[in-house]
Write a protein that holds these residues in place. Sequence first.
Motif, short mmCIF file in Angstrom:
data_model
loop_
_atom_site.label_atom_id
_atom_site.label_comp_id
_atom_site.label_asym_id
_atom_site.label_seq_id
_atom_site.Cartn_x
_atom_site.Cartn_y
_atom_site.Cartn_z
N MET A 47 4.61 54.31 67.50
CA MET A 47 4.07 55.04 68.65
C MET A 47 4.56 56.49 68.70
O MET A 47 4.14 57.26 69.56
CB MET A 47 4.45 54.33 69.95
CG MET A 47 3.83 52.95 70.11
SD MET A 47 4.46 52.09 71.58
CE MET A 47 3.95 53.22 72.88
N GLY A 48 5.47 56.85 67.79
CA GLY A 48 5.96 58.22 67.73
C GLY A 48 7.25 58.47 68.48
O GLY A 48 7.68 59.62 68.62
N LEU A 49 7.92 57.41 68.93
CA LEU A 49 9.19 57.58 69.64
C LEU A 49 10.33 57.66 68.63
O LEU A 49 10.58 56.71 67.89
CB LEU A 49 9.43 56.41 70.60
CG LEU A 49 8.56 56.37 71.85
CD1 LEU A 49 8.75 55.07 72.59
CD2 LEU A 49 8.89 57.54 72.76
N LYS A 50 11.03 58.77 68.59
CA LYS A 50 12.10 58.98 67.62
C LYS A 50 13.37 58.23 68.01
O LYS A 50 13.64 58.02 69.18
CB LYS A 50 12.42 60.48 67.49
CG LYS A 50 11.29 61.31 66.91
CD LYS A 50 11.63 62.78 66.87
CE LYS A 50 12.77 63.06 65.92
NZ LYS A 50 13.01 64.52 65.77
N ARG A 51 14.14 57.88 66.99
CA ARG A 51 15.43 57.23 67.21
C ARG A 51 16.52 58.30 67.15
O ARG A 51 16.61 59.06 66.19
CB ARG A 51 15.69 56.16 66.15
CG ARG A 51 17.00 55.40 66.39
CD ARG A 51 17.13 54.24 65.41
NE ARG A 51 18.31 53.43 65.72
CZ ARG A 51 19.32 53.23 64.90
NH1 ARG A 51 19.32 53.79 63.69
NH2 ARG A 51 20.34 52.48 65.26
N TYR A 52 17.36 58.34 68.18
CA TYR A 52 18.48 59.28 68.24
C TYR A 52 19.77 58.48 68.22
O TYR A 52 20.21 57.97 69.24
CB TYR A 52 18.40 60.15 69.49
CG TYR A 52 17.20 61.07 69.50
CD1 TYR A 52 17.25 62.30 68.85
CD2 TYR A 52 16.02 60.70 70.14
CE1 TYR A 52 16.16 63.14 68.83
CE2 TYR A 52 14.92 61.55 70.13
CZ TYR A 52 15.00 62.77 69.48
OH TYR A 52 13.90 63.60 69.46
#
Length: 286
Positions: free
Chosen positions: A117-122
């Motif tokens: 979905m385009g949510l980046k992992r930080y």
Amino acid sequence: MRNVIGSLLLGLFFFFSHVASAATEEDPWEGFNRAMFSFNDAVDGAILKPVAEGYKAITPNPVQKGVSNFFSNLGEIGNITNNLLQGKWDETASSTFRFLINSTAGWLGIFDVASEMGLKRYKEDFGQTLGYWGVSSGPYLVLPFFGPSTVRDGSGLVLEYTYIDETEILDPNSDEKLGLLGLDVVETRARLLSAESMIIGDRYSFVRDVYLQSRAYDVYDGNPPKKNNAIESPDSANDDSWGEEAAGDSWGDETSSDSWGDDVSTSEETDVLSEGDFAADSSWSE
């Protein structure tokens, strides 16, 4: 189990922090560190590496990816906590939504729906949080079983093992918790097998330099100060170097990839190196 590990780490941290109070060189305990590195290497070669190789050989790639996604999703609990402690609101929101989406639509994180979905992992830990607020890394330190660290990162590890247990959300019994810990260690070690071929020259020096450089990169969100010493010092940084948020929008700049890839991709191997986990080929924990 985690409380016992946390207590052991706490004892190690206080011992070395007392010794290190006036140290300024990057590796003043090289003799001890090399001995501990050799110990970890021996344990790894005798037990952990063969088990990881067996796991990788008999486990289908989609299952390996699902296990990796599962533990990565549990790790979002620590990411949420540390992004919040650093005042990184976009990153906190991204980590929170990643955990909620993958825990539900992704079947407890087995599918990485959030990345698609385009949510980046930080990825953030307590060592990075301490560094963000100006705590110097201190001398390099190789911990038994846990591998490369520093005085600051070791103290962060103590906090994590004492106060955060991501598996508690699953309400496991003692045997299940031990099984999850073992699977996490083996899965992490299996991911690092391909990275070993990158080691050149003296193994100890190579792992140490990669770890220190990658940790400085992580603490400064990809923009570490330029200096000769490998250990970052807040005095040499710009005034705003401790508070910058990670570059890019939290919500969609990362190229999505199939959560069921055939194997560890080149980008994932690079991520392993950038996080310093590559050095864990002689450790028990990510």
